[in-house]
Design a protein around this motif. Sequence first.
Motif, PDB file in Angstrom:
ATOM      1  N   GLU A 495       0.846  -1.189   0.000  1.00 22.68           N
ATOM      2  CA  GLU A 495       0.000   0.000   0.000  1.00 22.68           C
ATOM      3  C   GLU A 495       0.888   1.248   0.000  1.00 22.68           C
ATOM      4  N   GLY A 496       0.344   2.374   0.409  1.00 22.68           N
ATOM      5  CA  GLY A 496       1.131   3.607   0.402  1.00 22.68           C
ATOM      6  C   GLY A 496       1.452   4.040  -1.013  1.00 22.68           C
ATOM      7  N   LYS A 497       2.731   4.131  -1.309  1.00 25.18           N
ATOM      8  CA  LYS A 497       3.158   4.633  -2.621  1.00 25.18           C
ATOM      9  C   LYS A 497       3.536   3.529  -3.609  1.00 25.18           C
ATOM     10  N   VAL A 498       3.322   2.288  -3.231  1.00 22.85           N
ATOM     11  CA  VAL A 498       3.683   1.176  -4.114  1.00 22.85           C
ATOM     12  C   VAL A 498       2.683   1.093  -5.265  1.00 22.85           C
ATOM     13  N   GLN A 499       3.190   1.023  -6.492  1.00 26.15           N
ATOM     14  CA  GLN A 499       2.359   0.915  -7.690  1.00 26.15           C
ATOM     15  C   GLN A 499       2.946  -0.165  -8.597  1.00 26.15           C
ATOM     16  N   VAL A 500       2.076  -0.966  -9.187  1.00 30.95           N
ATOM     17  CA  VAL A 500       2.526  -2.033 -10.081  1.00 30.95           C
ATOM     18  C   VAL A 500       1.528  -2.193 -11.226  1.00 30.95           C
ATOM     19  N   SER A 501       1.923  -2.939 -12.213  1.00 28.89           N
ATOM     20  CA  SER A 501       1.023  -3.376 -13.279  1.00 28.89           C
ATOM     21  C   SER A 501       0.809  -4.878 -13.134  1.00 28.89           C
ATOM     22  N   PRO A 502      -0.247  -5.420 -13.737  1.00 31.23           N
ATOM     23  CA  PRO A 502      -0.406  -6.873 -13.722  1.00 31.23           C
ATOM     24  C   PRO A 502       0.814  -7.608 -14.280  1.00 31.23           C
ATOM     25  N   LEU A 503       1.430  -7.074 -15.348  1.00 28.15           N
ATOM     26  CA  LEU A 503       2.607  -7.733 -15.901  1.00 28.15           C
ATOM     27  C   LEU A 503       3.741  -7.779 -14.884  1.00 28.15           C
ATOM     28  N   ALA A 504       3.925  -6.694 -14.143  1.00 24.81           N
ATOM     29  CA  ALA A 504       4.979  -6.679 -13.130  1.00 24.81           C
ATOM     30  C   ALA A 504       4.757  -7.769 -12.092  1.00 24.81           C
TER      31      ALA A 504
END
Length: 623
Positions: A495-504
């Motif tokens: 959570e927080g500032k973590v961002q991902v894509s499904p591919l990642a």
Amino acid sequence: MVACVGLVGGLTTGCWAEPSAMPAVRDFLIAWEVGNYTAAAKRTIGADRAQVSAALGQVRSQLDAASLRLALGVTGQDSDAKAIDKKGDEADANFSVKVDLGENGQPWTYKGQMHLRRKGGKWKVVWDPSIINPVLKPGQRLAVQTEVPPRAAITDTQGRSLLQKVGAYNVGVFPGGLANPQRTLDELARQVKIDGGRRLDSERLLGRVRSAPPQRFLPLLTLQVPEHNGLIQRLNQVPGLTFQGVRVPIAPVYAPELVGTLGPATADRLQQVGAPYQPGDTIGVSGVQLLQQRRLAGTPTVRIVAQDPAGKDTQVLHAWPGQQPQEVRTTIDPGYQRKADYALSGVTVPGSLVAVRPATGEILAVGNRATNGRNLAFEAHYPPGLTFGIVSAEALFAHGGMTQSTKTTCPGTVTIGGLTFTSRARPAGSFANQFGASCRTALAQLGGKLDAKTLVAEAARLGIGKDWGLNVPAFTGSVPPPANDAEKAATMVGEGKVQVSPLAMALVAAAAQNGTWKAPYVLKDLSKADQIQPTNLQSEAISSLKKLLSSSVRAGLAQPARVSGDVVGVAALPTVTENGRKKEISWFVGSRGDLAVAIAIEGHVSAAKVAAKFFTAQPGRAR
């Protein structure tokens, strides 16, 4: 002498006495070059001056030329030839022509010649169409022919095209039959609104139409049916437009957000793909079709021809051979792709799925549903929630001294650095049991066993935020260094500032299954994955992680995905806020044998159930 021979300055001369033919030649060439065709015609005899002026003025439009440069004398092998050869009252002058064809190709250069006669003490150019080009005869004209090769295919792992033939109309004109070319093209541009209102460039289209062979059909855009039926009906009312029904391979069979689409060459799009494509061409406008436009389309063959009044070619004056198209081979497996499409078929909110082969990094399937043309499977920016626990757990096993059996607590709430985390309270138990039950508070507390630098570095070792060398747009993820304990705890639970894509996340699952993170690739011949160093993870950490993921899929949110004993994974339901409204992202990240998958759905939909549908699907052939 040099100053007088150079084609600069005005249209009059005082450097030579009238008996010299040089001033007549020079003034004629200057007037022609600068577009003062009336002045040029006044220096001629042997034909009606209005006819001469019109013939000279049509050269630029017949070639759609960006510029025309004329110089007295010739260059190259014939550079020793006299500029003017005078014999009594007759003279022959040599000159050179350089035509900048702009989008039509490289500059065209050739040598020209004109005959002069002294009449009444003054030299005059004896008009003949061969002055424009030595091969031209009375009644003939120049024209530009562009031969576009058939576009190459984008293929799957079986070598079959990812595009299918569909009904369409080639909308174009017969240039010589247009009563008012400007009006026709202006109305065409007005009706065709593209990408939020951008239109075709009617002025550039007009140049192409004027330079095209008058009696041949010139296609200006391709419209698919029934998608463009409304526009086709409106264009039917435009005088001068002609419609030719065709069946062309332009519709993606599957993975349309990856494969991309074709469309008209607007000015903005031409800036992206560059020369030699022109207004009126059909080019790639999204996905692989755009990214590999030059490879898939090749480059056209351009010819300058002389034509008789009936539009028949009499001679090819110059040609620039094009490049043949080359197919683009993808790693898309039709079997897995059909499974992905079938799994997402019942989803009514934006959802995406990506499947990769852990042993190689090949992307086997790319599914998007209700995403409005966006390839969210590659490009979405979502918080991963507890699916990021795969990264956190691997870091704990490798650097935090943790084991599966390490006793941990799962309180209902815990406050770390002023930030409160909640979860369904559970009795104290092993780390494996708490992880399998998706306990946020347990994982948040365990952040104290890792320093921020180690956590971020381990995420990078699993490919998040790393340069993958992928030659299609994709978001590799972002894990900013936590500034304090609260941010580190939020990072631990994705959570927080973590961002991902499904591919990642699919690549994270692949690394957990294979023990090695490998760069992904989807275009076989163009892959840069072999230039990205694989990352070998600690074997003990991966062994423990596999058991953790196996326990996770036996209970909690991930349980519906357990259709067989070899399915492992984790599910999550993080919340994001967009435009003041909260939205859940339903995740499943896991693997089954040599197949890793990540699914993200924007809404309270069980991604684990979609995963089960994917793993067990046996849909029929797509075509």
